[in-house]
Design a protein around this motif. Structure first.
Motif, PDB file in Angstrom:
ATOM      1  N   SER A 131       1.050  -0.762  -0.029  1.00 39.40           N
ATOM      2  CA  SER A 131      -0.106  -0.131  -0.048  1.00 39.40           C
ATOM      3  C   SER A 131       0.931   1.255  -0.311  1.00 39.40           C
ATOM      4  N   HIS A 132       0.607   2.170  -1.156  1.00 41.77           N
ATOM      5  CA  HIS A 132       1.272   3.003  -0.812  1.00 41.77           C
ATOM      6  C   HIS A 132       1.096   4.173  -1.137  1.00 41.77           C
ATOM      7  N   PRO A 133      -0.256   4.519  -0.352  1.00 39.91           N
ATOM      8  CA  PRO A 133      -1.021   5.837  -0.715  1.00 39.91           C
ATOM      9  C   PRO A 133      -0.795   7.650  -1.064  1.00 39.91           C
ATOM     10  N   GLN A 134      -0.953   7.881  -1.698  1.00 43.34           N
ATOM     11  CA  GLN A 134      -0.204   9.461  -2.074  1.00 43.34           C
ATOM     12  C   GLN A 134      -0.756  10.634  -1.714  1.00 43.34           C
ATOM     13  N   LYS A 135      -0.139  11.448  -1.610  1.00 45.18           N
ATOM     14  CA  LYS A 135      -0.446  13.608  -1.219  1.00 45.18           C
ATOM     15  C   LYS A 135      -2.397  13.105  -1.114  1.00 45.18           C
ATOM     16  N   VAL A 136      -2.368  13.519  -0.350  1.00 43.50           N
ATOM     17  CA  VAL A 136      -4.067  14.302   0.050  1.00 43.50           C
ATOM     18  C   VAL A 136      -3.449  16.039  -0.875  1.00 43.50           C
ATOM     19  N   ASN A 137      -5.026  16.022  -1.509  1.00 45.72           N
ATOM     20  CA  ASN A 137      -4.932  16.973  -2.201  1.00 45.72           C
ATOM     21  C   ASN A 137      -5.419  18.193  -2.029  1.00 45.72           C
ATOM     22  N   CYS A 138      -4.631  19.189  -1.432  1.00 46.55           N
ATOM     23  CA  CYS A 138      -6.020  20.624  -0.763  1.00 46.55           C
ATOM     24  C   CYS A 138      -5.325  21.534  -0.640  1.00 46.55           C
ATOM     25  N   TYR A 139      -6.922  22.307  -0.590  1.00 48.30           N
ATOM     26  CA  TYR A 139      -6.867  23.274  -0.840  1.00 48.30           C
ATOM     27  C   TYR A 139      -6.637  24.327   0.483  1.00 48.30           C
ATOM     28  N   ILE A 140      -6.087  25.566   0.637  1.00 47.65           N
ATOM     29  CA  ILE A 140      -6.103  26.133   1.477  1.00 47.65           C
ATOM     30  C   ILE A 140      -6.664  27.787   1.857  1.00 47.65           C
ATOM     31  N   GLY A 141      -7.253  28.146   3.375  1.00 48.21           N
ATOM     32  CA  GLY A 141      -7.785  29.246   3.123  1.00 48.21           C
ATOM     33  C   GLY A 141      -7.031  30.370   4.321  1.00 48.21           C
ATOM     34  N   GLU A 142      -6.735  31.729   3.785  1.00 50.87           N
ATOM     35  CA  GLU A 142      -6.283  32.610   4.826  1.00 50.87           C
ATOM     36  C   GLU A 142      -6.441  32.195   5.808  1.00 50.87           C
ATOM     37  N   THR A 143      -5.220  33.503   7.213  1.00 53.41           N
ATOM     38  CA  THR A 143      -6.455  33.894   8.484  1.00 53.41           C
ATOM     39  C   THR A 143      -6.086  34.894   8.853  1.00 53.41           C
ATOM     40  N   LYS A 144      -7.005  35.569   9.394  1.00 53.45           N
ATOM     41  CA  LYS A 144      -6.391  37.487   9.544  1.00 53.45           C
ATOM     42  C   LYS A 144      -5.920  37.451  11.079  1.00 53.45           C
ATOM     43  N   CYS A 145      -4.343  37.601  10.878  1.00 46.95           N
ATOM     44  CA  CYS A 145      -3.531  38.159  11.538  1.00 46.95           C
ATOM     45  C   CYS A 145      -4.188  37.799  13.130  1.00 46.95           C
ATOM     46  N   GLY A 146      -3.404  37.230  13.707  1.00 45.17           N
ATOM     47  CA  GLY A 146      -3.700  37.949  14.993  1.00 45.17           C
ATOM     48  C   GLY A 146      -5.314  36.213  15.726  1.00 45.17           C
ATOM     49  N   ALA A 147      -5.283  36.394  14.409  1.00 45.75           N
ATOM     50  CA  ALA A 147      -6.724  35.239  15.221  1.00 45.75           C
ATOM     51  C   ALA A 147      -6.550  33.955  14.361  1.00 45.75           C
ATOM     52  N   SER A 148      -7.535  32.942  14.342  1.00 42.65           N
ATOM     53  CA  SER A 148      -7.015  31.603  13.864  1.00 42.65           C
ATOM     54  C   SER A 148      -8.755  31.440  12.631  1.00 42.65           C
ATOM     55  N   THR A 149      -8.627  32.120  11.771  1.00 45.39           N
ATOM     56  CA  THR A 149      -9.759  32.201  10.988  1.00 45.39           C
ATOM     57  C   THR A 149      -8.987  30.863   9.460  1.00 45.39           C
ATOM     58  N   GLY A 150      -7.847  30.175   9.430  1.00 40.74           N
ATOM     59  CA  GLY A 150      -7.755  30.007   8.162  1.00 40.74           C
ATOM     60  C   GLY A 150      -7.973  27.889   8.048  1.00 40.74           C
TER      61      GLY A 150
ATOM     62  N   PRO B 114     -11.963  16.310  11.713  1.00 42.41           N
ATOM     63  CA  PRO B 114     -13.069  16.820  11.332  1.00 42.41           C
ATOM     64  C   PRO B 114     -14.670  15.932  10.962  1.00 42.41           C
ATOM     65  N   ILE B 115     -15.725  16.007  11.187  1.00 38.40           N
ATOM     66  CA  ILE B 115     -16.591  15.772  10.852  1.00 38.40           C
ATOM     67  C   ILE B 115     -16.196  16.266   8.886  1.00 38.40           C
ATOM     68  N   GLY B 116     -16.346  16.123   8.147  1.00 40.04           N
ATOM     69  CA  GLY B 116     -16.675  16.262   7.260  1.00 40.04           C
ATOM     70  C   GLY B 116     -15.006  16.838   6.207  1.00 40.04           C
ATOM     71  N   ASN B 117     -14.668  17.390   4.892  1.00 42.09           N
ATOM     72  CA  ASN B 117     -13.312  17.569   4.509  1.00 42.09           C
ATOM     73  C   ASN B 117     -12.606  18.465   5.169  1.00 42.09           C
ATOM     74  N   THR B 118     -12.791  20.010   6.359  1.00 32.95           N
ATOM     75  CA  THR B 118     -12.118  20.040   6.535  1.00 32.95           C
ATOM     76  C   THR B 118     -11.649  20.763   7.617  1.00 32.95           C
ATOM     77  N   PHE B 119     -10.370  21.116   7.681  1.00 35.80           N
ATOM     78  CA  PHE B 119      -9.990  21.800   9.400  1.00 35.80           C
ATOM     79  C   PHE B 119     -10.150  22.720  10.021  1.00 35.80           C
ATOM     80  N   SER B 120     -11.264  23.366   9.911  1.00 36.40           N
ATOM     81  CA  SER B 120     -11.394  24.813  10.558  1.00 36.40           C
ATOM     82  C   SER B 120     -10.235  25.239  11.405  1.00 36.40           C
ATOM     83  N   TYR B 121     -10.116  27.078  12.082  1.00 33.24           N
ATOM     84  CA  TYR B 121      -9.195  28.064  13.330  1.00 33.24           C
ATOM     85  C   TYR B 121      -8.256  27.183  12.597  1.00 33.24           C
ATOM     86  N   LEU B 122      -7.405  27.592  11.929  1.00 29.63           N
ATOM     87  CA  LEU B 122      -6.439  27.355  12.295  1.00 29.63           C
ATOM     88  C   LEU B 122      -6.148  28.741  12.469  1.00 29.63           C
ATOM     89  N   GLU B 123      -3.980  28.986  12.204  1.00 32.43           N
ATOM     90  CA  GLU B 123      -4.097  29.764  12.950  1.00 32.43           C
ATOM     91  C   GLU B 123      -3.116  29.782  11.521  1.00 32.43           C
TER      92      GLU B 123
END
Length: 664
Positions: A397-416, A443-452
């Protein structure tokens, strides 16, 4: 590493002309039964009837199927239990060529379902082949057949020898198979020979001639009774063998011939006693060049007979899964000598052992070091030169990389956030490692939220327990804070007081700087000495690390201060005898004095230092003391450019005025 009982085994088919490949061979007390069906084209469901003597123990059970081209994953459902077949997971890249332009390649698979049959012993199995998950379910990229092969042990039955042969010949319409290394065949009892074919038909007419040792067994084709609802279902030999006897199932007859959909024969009359080899041929009676689609698909062949060989116990490493980069030691017990072979040898570069991926080929405990899935068989000889063959499949078994999309975070907050664009179907769980090296809960679903902001690693664990490669992503931060202020005036003479107006946006906290030195939360507005002052403002919201900074320049220059008298008394009494000038900076001066008629009575110039200086004693140019009265002066000052920065200080100053002279 995990062990998995129900594991797809890809049997790779080559175009070699050497001895026919033996997939499985055994000697035991009991019986064997086999039956299957085909949908020909598409999907369907049917109930097949096998025979398992009551009181028996299931020794081995295989589910066979084959595929054309590169099919989407699909399941074969047996008595409401699904068995997934996914060619991509098992890296089935070796295949048998087929001349049909619409088929091209045929690949055979087997799944060890011994555990399932042991817990579901019955003579009736309902098999469903669903529609494949693809736009065109009738396309060639599909799974169209299911064939069950079951061996059962029973001490009340006589000894039996079984062999499962796998097709390894290119399908050209005239294939020759040489079978060797069989256990000696006792021809005084029936010898069961069964074919597993598909699409052996030409408009439902028999079209494949079967010969064994040059004896014609017959011509087969059409569809079995169990699947006569579908065209091109193919002929399959349905049977069971126990107590040295063959029994036909479905429409198969245990005689010395094959005909139409009857693909079962007793071949004892075509063999000599204790023979351990024979050959057979499958020949298309139509001209393959006329219509390549009429060439049948031959998947496997089954042999059951009695033998003088003794039974003996062996154990072999079960089908095993390893993660990419891992090794596993295989183990065989029982028997005396061993021979490993790889079904994929024609596609791989062999190593020093002669078997790709294994450290040795004749030892009982080779080490697997391959980097992709491999199918092996091991032949185990007993002291009477009889042997058994066991298949072993190693899934890498040779699992390949997860294809991801990222969202920016407001500086000083955790909104990424990190969003997986697609998650693999074989995923057991996916994870994110934070910049602090903490692994977040799923997470539930396909998104990790509240990231710095920071660098993150994303990976998943597949259903076999193997970790994928890391996907490294960076969540950037954005800042809405804008530091700004106004200063008025921006230049002036010392002492200078300025008005500062804070005009920052999206900021709650501030720090002021003067020439890089903090002045706290209140800006400096008063400057009593000359110089260039850099006023800085650091503004932020939530976190000082998210600050914005701006600077303004204030220039304060020194003004020349001059004190001149408006009266003096040149009478030599020691008091106020001179026209004095007091300056606060060193200057070069030029003085002119005029009487009331505008005539110049005195002129002088020169350099003077900071302080009070006597510029005129009341004497006219002719040396006489001037008369009392009012005199007018003009005086200019030029600052020393070597000591004064004329960019911030006015270096040339002129003054006009009058002075009263009283000599008496």
């Amino acid at each position: 590493m995990k062990l998995k009982l129900l594991l797809i085994l890809c049997v790779f088919l080559s175009s070699k002309v050497s001895a026919q490949e033996i997939f499985h061979q055994d000697i035991f007390y009991g019986g064997v039964t086999a039956e299957g069906f085909s949908t020909g084209h598409g999907n369907g469901s049917e109930t097949i009837q096998l025979h398992i003597k009551p009181g028996s123990i299931i020794r081995k059970a295989f589910l066979f199927t084959y595929t054309l081209q590169n099919p989407a994953p699909n399941t074969i459902i047996i008595n409401n239990t699904p068995f997934l077949f996914d060619a991509s997971i098992d890296n089935c890249t070796m295949s048998v060529e087929h001349p049909s332009s619409s088929v091209n390649v045929v690949r055979l698979f087997s799944k060890d379902i011994t555990y399932f049959i042991k817990n579901n012993i019955t003579n009736f199995y309902n098999i469903t082949i669903p529609s494949p998950n693809m736009p065109n379910p009738l396309a060639n990229e599909s799974w169209w057949t299911a064939f069950l092969y079951i061996e059962y042990e029973n001490s009340s039955l006589s000894k039996i020898a079984t062999t499962v042969l796998i097709n390894d010949q290119k399908m050209i319409g005239f294939e020759t198979y040489n079978v060797t290394d069989l256990n000696p065949i006792n021809t005084s009892n029936p010898v069961s020979f069964s074919l597993y074919t598909d699409r052996v038909a030409a408009f439902l007419s028999p079209n494949t001639q079967v010969k064994l040792n040059n004896f014609l067994l017959g011509t087969i084709g059409g569809s079995d009774l169990v699947n006569n609802s579908w065209n091109y279902g193919g002929a399959k030999g349905h049977f069971y063998y126990q107590n040295s006897s063959i029994y036909g199932l479905d429409d198969d007859i245990p005689n010395a011939y094959m005909d139409s959909s009857d693909a079962l024969a007793d071949i004892s009359s075509y063999l000599t006693s204790n023979v351990n080899s024979f050959n057979f041929q499958l020949k298309n009676t139509n001209n393959p060049q006329d219509n390549p689609n009429r060439i049948g698909i031959h998947n496997g062949f089954f042999l059951a007979h009695t033998t003088p060989c003794d039974t003996f116990s062996v154990s072999v490493t079960p089908d095993t899964t390893v993660c990419y980069g891992e090794q596993v030691q295989l183990q065989v017990t029982g028997g005396l000598t061993y021979e490993w072979s790889a079904s994929t040898a024609s596609q791989d570069t062999t190593n020093s052992s002669g078997v790709p991926g294994l450290s040795c080929s004749t030892c009982p405990n080779p080490v697997f070091t391959g980097d992709h899935s491999m199918s092996y068989t091991v032949r185990i000889w007993n002291n009477d030169s009889c042997s058994v063959v066991r298949p072993v499949h190693i899934t890498v078994s040779h699992p390949q990389k997860v294809n991801c999309y990222i969202g920016e975070t407001k500086c000083g907050a955790s909104t990424g956030y990190i969003k997986a664009l697609t998650l693999p179907e074989d995923m057991d769980g996916w994870y994110v490692v934070t910049p602090n090296n903490d692994t977040l809960d799923q997470p539930i679903g396909n998104t990790f939220s509240y990231l710095e902001a920071g660098n993150y690693s994303v990976y998943y664990i597949d259903s076999l327990g193997c970790k994928s490669e890391d996907t490294v992503v960076k969540i950037e931060k954005y800042n809405t804070t804008v530091a700004d202020f106004s200063v008025n005036p921006t230049t002036g003479s010392a002492p200078l007081e300025v008005d500062i107006n804070n005009q920052s946006q999206n900021a709650t906290d501030f720090e002021w700087l003067i020439n890089g030195v903090s002045s706290g939360t209140t800006p400096t507005t008063f400057f009593d000495t000359s110089g260039v002052y850099q006023i800085g403002l650091i503004a932020w919201e939530i976190d000082a690390l998210c600050a914005d900074t701006t600077w303004k320049t204030v220039i304060v220059f020194d003004s020349l201060v001059v004190e001149l008298p408006n009266v003096f008394t040149p009478n030599n009494d020691g008091t106020n005898d001179y026209f004095n000038v007091k300056v606060n900076l060193p200057v070069y001066y030029k003085l002119s004095l005029l009487n009331r008629w505008g005539n110049v009575v005195f002129e002088n110039e020169g350099e003077i230092a900071e302080g009070t200086h006597q510029l005129w004693d009341g004497t006219a140019k002719n040396g006489d003391l001037v008369t009392d009265g009012t005199y007018f002066y003009t005086i200019s000052f030029v600052l020393n450019r070597e000591t004064v920065d004329c960019e911030i200080t006015e270096c040339e100053v002129s003054k006009e005025g009058f002075v009263q002279v009283f000599g008496e």
